[in-house]
Design a protein around this motif. Structure first.
Motif, PDB file in Angstrom:
ATOM      1  N   GLY A   1     -12.144  75.695  36.282  1.00  0.00           N
ATOM      2  CA  GLY A   1     -11.970  74.413  35.614  1.00  0.00           C
ATOM      3  C   GLY A   1     -10.542  73.924  35.546  1.00  0.00           C
ATOM      4  N   VAL A   2      -9.659  74.488  36.367  1.00  0.00           N
ATOM      5  CA  VAL A   2      -8.275  74.015  36.410  1.00  0.00           C
ATOM      6  C   VAL A   2      -8.259  72.606  37.002  1.00  0.00           C
ATOM      7  CG1 VAL A   2      -5.993  74.443  37.406  1.00  0.00           C
ATOM      8  CG2 VAL A   2      -7.388  76.359  36.629  1.00  0.00           C
ATOM      9  N   PRO A   3      -7.475  71.678  36.445  1.00  0.00           N
ATOM     10  CA  PRO A   3      -7.471  70.293  36.940  1.00  0.00           C
ATOM     11  C   PRO A   3      -6.756  70.136  38.271  1.00  0.00           C
ATOM     12  CG  PRO A   3      -5.817  70.540  35.219  1.00  0.00           C
ATOM     13  CD  PRO A   3      -6.577  71.839  35.267  1.00  0.00           C
ATOM     14  N   VAL A   4      -7.287  70.785  39.277  1.00  0.00           N
ATOM     15  CA  VAL A   4      -6.699  70.796  40.614  1.00  0.00           C
ATOM     16  C   VAL A   4      -7.824  70.672  41.628  1.00  0.00           C
ATOM     17  CG1 VAL A   4      -5.534  72.254  42.323  1.00  0.00           C
ATOM     18  CG2 VAL A   4      -4.668  72.171  39.984  1.00  0.00           C
ATOM     19  N   ALA A   5      -7.613  69.884  42.674  1.00  0.00           N
ATOM     20  CA  ALA A   5      -8.583  69.803  43.762  1.00  0.00           C
ATOM     21  C   ALA A   5      -8.372  71.008  44.682  1.00  0.00           C
ATOM     22  CB  ALA A   5      -8.418  68.497  44.534  1.00  0.00           C
ATOM     23  N   ILE A   6      -9.224  72.014  44.581  1.00  0.00           N
ATOM     24  CA  ILE A   6      -9.079  73.255  45.340  1.00  0.00           C
ATOM     25  C   ILE A   6      -9.334  72.967  46.823  1.00  0.00           C
ATOM     26  CG2 ILE A   6      -9.803  75.657  45.552  1.00  0.00           C
ATOM     27  CD1 ILE A   6      -8.678  74.996  42.813  1.00  0.00           C
ATOM     28  N   ILE A   7      -8.389  73.348  47.673  1.00  0.00           N
ATOM     29  CA  ILE A   7      -8.522  73.068  49.101  1.00  0.00           C
ATOM     30  C   ILE A   7      -9.193  74.199  49.869  1.00  0.00           C
ATOM     31  CG2 ILE A   7      -6.312  74.060  49.833  1.00  0.00           C
ATOM     32  CD1 ILE A   7      -5.978  71.632  51.703  1.00  0.00           C
ATOM     33  N   LEU A   8      -9.329  75.376  49.263  1.00  0.00           N
ATOM     34  CA  LEU A   8      -9.753  76.554  50.024  1.00  0.00           C
ATOM     35  C   LEU A   8     -11.151  76.420  50.618  1.00  0.00           C
ATOM     36  CD1 LEU A   8      -8.349  79.554  47.948  1.00  0.00           C
ATOM     37  CD2 LEU A   8      -7.360  78.420  49.938  1.00  0.00           C
ATOM     38  N   THR A   9     -12.089  75.817  49.885  1.00  0.00           N
ATOM     39  CA  THR A   9     -13.451  75.683  50.411  1.00  0.00           C
ATOM     40  C   THR A   9     -13.461  74.740  51.613  1.00  0.00           C
ATOM     41  OG1 THR A   9     -14.190  75.928  48.118  1.00  0.00           O
ATOM     42  CG2 THR A   9     -15.840  75.358  49.749  1.00  0.00           C
ATOM     43  N   TYR A  10     -12.702  73.654  51.525  1.00  0.00           N
ATOM     44  CA  TYR A  10     -12.544  72.774  52.681  1.00  0.00           C
ATOM     45  C   TYR A  10     -11.916  73.545  53.842  1.00  0.00           C
ATOM     46  CZ  TYR A  10     -13.243  68.728  49.572  1.00  0.00           C
ATOM     47  OH  TYR A  10     -13.747  67.805  48.695  1.00  0.00           O
ATOM     48  N   TYR A  11     -10.876  74.294  53.519  1.00  0.00           N
ATOM     49  CA  TYR A  11     -10.127  75.075  54.500  1.00  0.00           C
ATOM     50  C   TYR A  11     -11.059  75.987  55.296  1.00  0.00           C
ATOM     51  CZ  TYR A  11      -5.835  77.794  55.750  1.00  0.00           C
ATOM     52  OH  TYR A  11      -4.788  78.406  56.376  1.00  0.00           O
TER      53      TYR A  11
ATOM     54  N   LEU B   1     -12.609  79.935  42.293  1.00  0.00           N
ATOM     55  CA  LEU B   1     -11.452  79.299  41.660  1.00  0.00           C
ATOM     56  C   LEU B   1     -11.834  77.963  41.037  1.00  0.00           C
ATOM     57  CD1 LEU B   1      -8.670  80.041  44.321  1.00  0.00           C
ATOM     58  CD2 LEU B   1      -8.927  81.093  42.066  1.00  0.00           C
ATOM     59  N   ASP B   2     -12.735  77.254  41.685  1.00  0.00           N
ATOM     60  CA  ASP B   2     -13.169  75.965  41.146  1.00  0.00           C
ATOM     61  C   ASP B   2     -13.882  76.133  39.813  1.00  0.00           C
ATOM     62  OD1 ASP B   2     -13.015  73.230  41.565  1.00  0.00           O
ATOM     63  OD2 ASP B   2     -14.996  73.105  42.470  1.00  0.00           O
ATOM     64  N   LEU B   3     -14.560  77.260  39.624  1.00  0.00           N
ATOM     65  CA  LEU B   3     -15.277  77.515  38.381  1.00  0.00           C
ATOM     66  C   LEU B   3     -14.334  77.716  37.191  1.00  0.00           C
ATOM     67  CD1 LEU B   3     -18.081  79.923  39.657  1.00  0.00           C
ATOM     68  CD2 LEU B   3     -18.291  77.492  39.094  1.00  0.00           C
TER      69      LEU B   3
ATOM     70  N   ALA C   1     -13.400  82.830  56.976  1.00  0.00           N
ATOM     71  CA  ALA C   1     -13.858  81.551  56.436  1.00  0.00           C
ATOM     72  C   ALA C   1     -14.836  81.771  55.285  1.00  0.00           C
ATOM     73  CB  ALA C   1     -14.508  80.719  57.542  1.00  0.00           C
ATOM     74  N   ALA C   2     -15.749  82.717  55.445  1.00  0.00           N
ATOM     75  CA  ALA C   2     -16.732  82.986  54.393  1.00  0.00           C
ATOM     76  C   ALA C   2     -16.049  83.487  53.123  1.00  0.00           C
ATOM     77  CB  ALA C   2     -17.754  84.005  54.887  1.00  0.00           C
ATOM     78  N   VAL C   3     -15.101  84.402  53.266  1.00  0.00           N
ATOM     79  CA  VAL C   3     -14.420  84.958  52.097  1.00  0.00           C
ATOM     80  C   VAL C   3     -13.552  83.903  51.419  1.00  0.00           C
ATOM     81  CG1 VAL C   3     -12.763  86.690  51.307  1.00  0.00           C
ATOM     82  CG2 VAL C   3     -14.468  87.297  53.036  1.00  0.00           C
ATOM     83  N   ILE C   4     -12.811  83.129  52.212  1.00  0.00           N
ATOM     84  CA  ILE C   4     -11.954  82.092  51.649  1.00  0.00           C
ATOM     85  C   ILE C   4     -12.803  81.024  50.960  1.00  0.00           C
ATOM     86  CG2 ILE C   4     -10.386  80.200  52.253  1.00  0.00           C
ATOM     87  CD1 ILE C   4      -9.216  82.041  54.408  1.00  0.00           C
ATOM     88  N   GLY C   5     -13.925  80.657  51.571  1.00  0.00           N
ATOM     89  CA  GLY C   5     -14.811  79.683  50.949  1.00  0.00           C
ATOM     90  C   GLY C   5     -15.354  80.169  49.624  1.00  0.00           C
ATOM     91  N   LEU C   6     -15.762  81.441  49.575  1.00  0.00           N
ATOM     92  CA  LEU C   6     -16.259  82.011  48.323  1.00  0.00           C
ATOM     93  C   LEU C   6     -15.162  82.032  47.260  1.00  0.00           C
ATOM     94  CD1 LEU C   6     -18.428  83.459  46.668  1.00  0.00           C
ATOM     95  CD2 LEU C   6     -17.700  85.616  47.726  1.00  0.00           C
ATOM     96  N   LEU C   7     -13.953  82.393  47.673  1.00  0.00           N
ATOM     97  CA  LEU C   7     -12.832  82.405  46.743  1.00  0.00           C
ATOM     98  C   LEU C   7     -12.582  80.999  46.196  1.00  0.00           C
ATOM     99  CD1 LEU C   7     -10.445  83.805  45.354  1.00  0.00           C
ATOM    100  CD2 LEU C   7      -9.105  83.423  47.444  1.00  0.00           C
TER     101      LEU C   7
ATOM    102  N   LEU D   1      -2.837  79.020  40.621  1.00  0.00           N
ATOM    103  CA  LEU D   1      -3.964  78.460  39.880  1.00  0.00           C
ATOM    104  C   LEU D   1      -4.243  79.275  38.613  1.00  0.00           C
ATOM    105  CD1 LEU D   1      -6.360  77.591  42.832  1.00  0.00           C
ATOM    106  CD2 LEU D   1      -4.918  76.032  41.535  1.00  0.00           C
ATOM    107  N   PHE D   2      -4.161  80.596  38.731  1.00  0.00           N
ATOM    108  CA  PHE D   2      -4.321  81.435  37.544  1.00  0.00           C
ATOM    109  C   PHE D   2      -3.190  81.165  36.552  1.00  0.00           C
ATOM    110  CE2 PHE D   2      -7.205  83.981  40.180  1.00  0.00           C
ATOM    111  CZ  PHE D   2      -8.187  84.288  39.256  1.00  0.00           C
ATOM    112  N   ALA D   3      -1.975  80.972  37.065  1.00  0.00           N
ATOM    113  CA  ALA D   3      -0.841  80.688  36.182  1.00  0.00           C
ATOM    114  C   ALA D   3      -1.038  79.359  35.459  1.00  0.00           C
ATOM    115  CB  ALA D   3       0.456  80.666  36.993  1.00  0.00           C
TER     116      ALA D   3
END
Length: 418
Positions: free
Chosen positions: A118-128, A114-116, A104-110, A351-353
């Motif tokens: 600035g891709v126009p996507v609501a990143i779910i990983l931190t919630y996850y 990813l949110d930084l 959970a800690a690693v996925i949250g950090l990731l 997201l990188f793509a």
């Protein structure tokens, strides 16, 4: 063999635990959830295979349902990591808890990193990551109790969310995918107060014997029943019982001070109904708080009881269908199950793509066939990596970190004599 190891299986603190084999159908369902998020993130304009109406219908169907399926499968993975049908206890549970918290800690950090981008996507990983931590206190429960918790949260959560948000007033503008504890719990894109119903339903599913034919038939029946309840109940409240008209009359500047005029003007009322329906399909996370009738809505990403019911119902049908197909058409399902074995890698990679596509575009970056290229690229990469290496790169790294922390904690406990 490396590629046969179950990443979701419990690994006890001792090496005597034999990991259970993966279920390819679960991986296939996980891939469909990821591809559904591809569809939402890339938008209708990125679909080349379907006409505009078909692309819109596909986007509408997967929007909300894909993230709900992803969260439900997170709960199922948690159940698999903590004993599958029989909850772990003792040393096995302690080791599993350490690994889950580490993941959970690693996925949250990731997710934050990813949110930084600035891709126009609501990143779910931190919630996850947060969902895992909220679910941990209930990992000792069996299937029946977990279904009950999910059901209660599905019924009570939307009303509690509505009441709390009404008392809070207008929410602050969202500046990122997840910016505060309040957003995580109530006002974000994937608020825990409603999304945890998916997680607990997934944990309950993971505590059942998915290899049993009778269990699968029951899950299909429950899935169909929930879908009928969701669509039928929402339609009944909004149309025959007048909920849509009440929302139309109550909302918007055109209705202020003239509710009686609106009610007797069929042209104006129809226009307002259309406006409410457009708003219903544009909600991202939770319904407005200007009328309790919003809780009768069942459209995606609204966080109502009806939306939760239909998302869980359809998820159960999809999972059972994938498990059944994977057992009978393994080669056909191989690309899907390969993607589902490395969802973190594929999700992060897309997201990188997207960031690369945006960077190379001078204007509108969404173009026809972009979705198909994303799906094809992910499937080809996952198949080749699975054949050549086994576990996905980020999944391997996550496993190494989690196992390393588990060993370190166990050694520290032994050193203290505990």
């Amino acid at each position: 063999m490396a590629q046969n190891r179950s990443d979701d299986s419990p690994r006890a603190a001792t090496d005597s635990t034999v990991p259970s084999p993966r279920i390819d159908g679960i991986d296939a369902a996980r891939a469909l959830a990821v591809f559904g998020m591809f569809t939402v993130h890339l938008g209708v304009a990125s679909v080349g295979l379907l006409p505009e109406d078909g692309a819109t219908a596909l986007h509408t169907f997967v929007r909300g349902n894909s993230s709900a399926l992803f969260a439900l499968l997170a709960g199922l993975s948690l159940a698999f990591m903590t004993g599958r049908t029989t909850p772990s206890d003792g040393e096995a549970l302690r080791g599993a808890t350490v690994r889950v918290v580490t993941r959970a800690a690693v996925i949250g950090l990731l997710g934050v990193l990813l949110d930084l981008m600035g891709v126009p996507v609501a990143i779910i990983l931190t919630y996850y990551a947060g969902y895992f931590l909220l679910a941990l206190p209930l990992v000792r429960l069996r299937a029946g109790a977990l279904w009950a918790v999910a059901g209660v949260l599905a019924v009570v959560g939307p009303a509690v969310s509505f009441a709390l948000r009404s008392a809070m007033g207008a929410p602050e503008p969202r500046l990122s995918s997840l910016g505060s504890v309040t957003e995580f719990l109530l006002t974000g894109y994937y608020p825990a107060i409603t999304f945890m119903a998916f997680v607990y339903a997934g944990m309950a599913l993971g505590r059942t014997d998915l290899s049993a034919t009778a269990v699968r038939w029951r899950l299909l029946a429950v899935g169909a029943g929930l879908s009928v309840f969701a669509y039928g109940g929402s339609w009944l409240l909004l149309h025959p019982l007048g909920g849509l008209d009440r929302l139309a009359v109550a909302g918007g500047p055109m209705t202020v001070g003239r509710p009686s005029t609106v009610a007797t003007d069929p042209v104006l009322l129809e226009s307002l109904r259309a406006g409410v329906e457009d708003e219903m399909y544009s909600i991202s996370g939770q319904v407005p708080t200007d009328s309790w009738w919003w809780l009768a809505v069942g459209t995606p990403h609204t966080g109502t009881t009806f939306e939760i019911a239909q998302a869980v119902g359809q998820a159960l049908i999809v999972i059972v269908a994938c498990v059944w197909l994977a057992e009978r058409a393994r080669r056909l399902m191989y690309p899907l199950s390969s993607v589902g074995r490395m969802p973190l890698t594929v999700y992060t990679g897309h997201l990188f793509a997207i960031a690369v596509v945006i960077g190379l575009s001078s204007g509108e970056w969404r173009s026809p066939w972009l979705l198909e290229w994303f799906v094809l690229g992910a499937a080809v990469f996952a198949v080749l990596w699975r054949i050549a290496v086994g576990r996905g790169p980020l999944e391997s790294l996550l496993g190494v970190i989690a196992d390393g922390v588990d060993v370190s904690v166990a050694e520290a406990r032994q050193a203290r004599g505990g």
